[in-house]
Design a protein around this motif. Structure first.
Motif, mmCIF file in Angstrom:
data_model
loop_
_atom_site.group_PDB
_atom_site.id
_atom_site.type_symbol
_atom_site.label_atom_id
_atom_site.label_comp_id
_atom_site.label_asym_id
_atom_site.label_seq_id
_atom_site.Cartn_x
_atom_site.Cartn_y
_atom_site.Cartn_z
ATOM 1 N N THR A 3 28.807 -51.173 -6.901
ATOM 2 C CA THR A 3 29.974 -52.027 -6.563
ATOM 3 C C THR A 3 30.262 -51.808 -8.220
ATOM 4 O O THR A 3 30.488 -52.154 -8.335
ATOM 5 N N TYR A 4 31.279 -52.896 -7.988
ATOM 6 C CA TYR A 4 32.402 -53.381 -8.870
ATOM 7 C C TYR A 4 32.002 -54.606 -9.819
ATOM 8 O O TYR A 4 30.849 -55.391 -9.475
ATOM 9 N N THR A 6 33.204 -56.589 -11.076
ATOM 10 C CA THR A 6 34.210 -57.724 -11.150
ATOM 11 C C THR A 6 34.493 -58.172 -9.505
ATOM 12 O O THR A 6 34.716 -58.774 -9.565
ATOM 13 N N HIS A 7 33.459 -57.581 -8.610
ATOM 14 C CA HIS A 7 33.845 -58.210 -7.487
ATOM 15 C C HIS A 7 32.583 -59.038 -6.945
ATOM 16 O O HIS A 7 30.705 -58.963 -7.231
ATOM 17 N N TRP A 9 29.949 -60.974 -5.003
ATOM 18 C CA TRP A 9 29.197 -61.505 -3.297
ATOM 19 C C TRP A 9 29.231 -62.623 -2.611
ATOM 20 O O TRP A 9 28.334 -62.978 -3.478
ATOM 21 N N PHE A 29 27.096 -62.039 -9.044
ATOM 22 C CA PHE A 29 28.009 -60.838 -9.637
ATOM 23 C C PHE A 29 27.141 -60.113 -10.089
ATOM 24 O O PHE A 29 25.916 -60.275 -11.065
#
Length: 107
Positions: A3-4, A6-7, A9, A29
Protein backbone atom coordinates in the motif's frame (compact mmCIF):
# COMPACT_ATOMS: atom_id res chain seq x y z
CA UNK A 1 -0.52 -6.55 0.61
CA UNK A 2 1.38 -3.48 -0.52
CA UNK A 3 0.00 0.00 0.00
CA UNK A 4 1.00 3.64 -0.21
CA UNK A 5 2.28 5.46 2.87
CA UNK A 6 -0.27 8.21 2.34
CA UNK A 7 -3.21 5.79 2.08
CA UNK A 8 -5.02 5.39 5.43
CA UNK A 9 -7.06 2.24 6.05
CA UNK A 10 -10.32 1.76 7.94
CA UNK A 11 -11.50 -1.79 8.59
CA UNK A 12 -15.11 -2.96 8.93
CA UNK A 13 -16.83 -6.22 9.73
CA UNK A 14 -18.24 -7.57 6.46
CA UNK A 15 -21.51 -8.76 8.04
CA UNK A 16 -22.40 -5.82 10.29
CA UNK A 17 -20.33 -2.92 9.02
CA UNK A 18 -19.05 -2.45 12.59
CA UNK A 19 -15.71 -0.73 13.12
CA UNK A 20 -12.64 -2.84 13.69
CA UNK A 21 -9.36 -1.73 15.21
CA UNK A 22 -5.97 -2.00 13.57
CA UNK A 23 -3.06 -2.03 16.02
CA UNK A 24 -5.57 -0.67 18.58
CA UNK A 25 -6.50 2.34 16.40
CA UNK A 26 -9.55 3.08 14.24
CA UNK A 27 -7.43 4.25 11.31
CA UNK A 28 -4.27 2.55 10.10
CA UNK A 29 -1.52 4.61 8.54
CA UNK A 30 1.09 2.46 6.75
CA UNK A 31 4.68 2.75 7.93
CA UNK A 32 7.78 2.83 5.72
CA UNK A 33 9.18 -0.61 4.99
CA UNK A 34 12.38 -1.77 6.63
CA UNK A 35 15.06 -3.38 4.52
CA UNK A 36 17.18 -6.26 5.83
CA UNK A 37 19.81 -7.93 3.67
CA UNK A 38 18.37 -6.16 0.62
CA UNK A 39 14.85 -7.51 1.16
CA UNK A 40 11.75 -5.64 2.25
CA UNK A 41 10.51 -6.67 5.69
CA UNK A 42 6.71 -6.55 5.89
CA UNK A 43 4.85 -5.00 8.82
CA UNK A 44 2.34 -7.08 10.74
CA UNK A 45 -0.94 -5.42 11.57
CA UNK A 46 -3.33 -6.80 14.13
CA UNK A 47 -7.03 -6.39 13.37
CA UNK A 48 -9.27 -6.75 16.42
CA UNK A 49 -12.85 -6.15 17.45
CA UNK A 50 -13.23 -3.29 19.93
CA UNK A 51 -15.31 -3.57 23.09
CA UNK A 52 -18.76 -2.35 22.12
CA UNK A 53 -21.40 -0.99 24.44
CA UNK A 54 -24.43 -3.16 25.10
CA UNK A 55 -26.52 -0.76 23.01
CA UNK A 56 -24.11 -1.05 20.07
CA UNK A 57 -24.18 -4.86 20.30
CA UNK A 58 -27.98 -4.86 20.32
CA UNK A 59 -28.18 -2.48 17.36
CA UNK A 60 -25.79 -4.68 15.36
CA UNK A 61 -27.88 -7.74 16.15
CA UNK A 62 -31.13 -6.01 15.18
CA UNK A 63 -29.58 -4.83 11.89
CA UNK A 64 -28.55 -8.40 11.21
CA UNK A 65 -31.91 -10.01 12.05
CA UNK A 66 -34.50 -7.40 11.06
CA UNK A 67 -35.05 -5.88 7.62
CA UNK A 68 -34.65 -2.12 7.53
CA UNK A 69 -38.22 -1.64 6.35
CA UNK A 70 -39.42 -3.43 9.52
CA UNK A 71 -37.53 -1.23 12.03
CA UNK A 72 -40.64 0.93 12.54
CA UNK A 73 -42.59 -2.16 13.65
CA UNK A 74 -40.27 -2.78 16.58
CA UNK A 75 -41.52 -1.80 20.01
CA UNK A 76 -38.44 0.22 20.91
CA UNK A 77 -37.91 3.94 21.65
CA UNK A 78 -38.05 6.26 18.65
CA UNK A 79 -34.46 7.38 19.29
CA UNK A 80 -33.24 3.79 18.82
CA UNK A 81 -35.25 3.44 15.60
CA UNK A 82 -33.59 6.59 14.33
CA UNK A 83 -30.13 5.28 15.27
CA UNK A 84 -30.92 1.98 13.52
CA UNK A 85 -31.97 3.72 10.33
CA UNK A 86 -28.65 5.56 10.00
CA UNK A 87 -26.43 2.52 10.44
CA UNK A 88 -22.63 2.49 10.13
CA UNK A 89 -21.23 4.95 7.62
CA UNK A 90 -17.69 4.94 6.32
CA UNK A 91 -18.27 8.37 4.79
CA UNK A 92 -19.28 9.84 8.17
CA UNK A 93 -16.25 8.23 9.82
CA UNK A 94 -13.94 9.80 7.24
CA UNK A 95 -15.59 13.20 7.70
CA UNK A 96 -15.12 12.90 11.46
CA UNK A 97 -11.48 11.91 10.97
CA UNK A 98 -10.88 14.95 8.72
CA UNK A 99 -12.46 17.26 11.32
CA UNK A 100 -10.29 15.82 14.07
CA UNK A 101 -7.19 16.04 11.90
CA UNK A 102 -7.94 19.70 11.10
CA UNK A 103 -8.35 20.45 14.82
CA UNK A 104 -5.04 18.77 15.64
CA UNK A 105 -3.16 20.88 13.09
CA UNK A 106 -4.57 24.06 14.67
CA UNK A 107 -2.87 23.34 17.99
Amino acid sequence: MSTYLTHPWIFRDTDTGAKLLVNMKEIYFPEPNNVEDGCLVPHDVIITTPVYTLQDCCLMLIRKLVKQKDYRKLEIPQSLRKTLSFGPSLEKDLQQYNKEKALCTLY
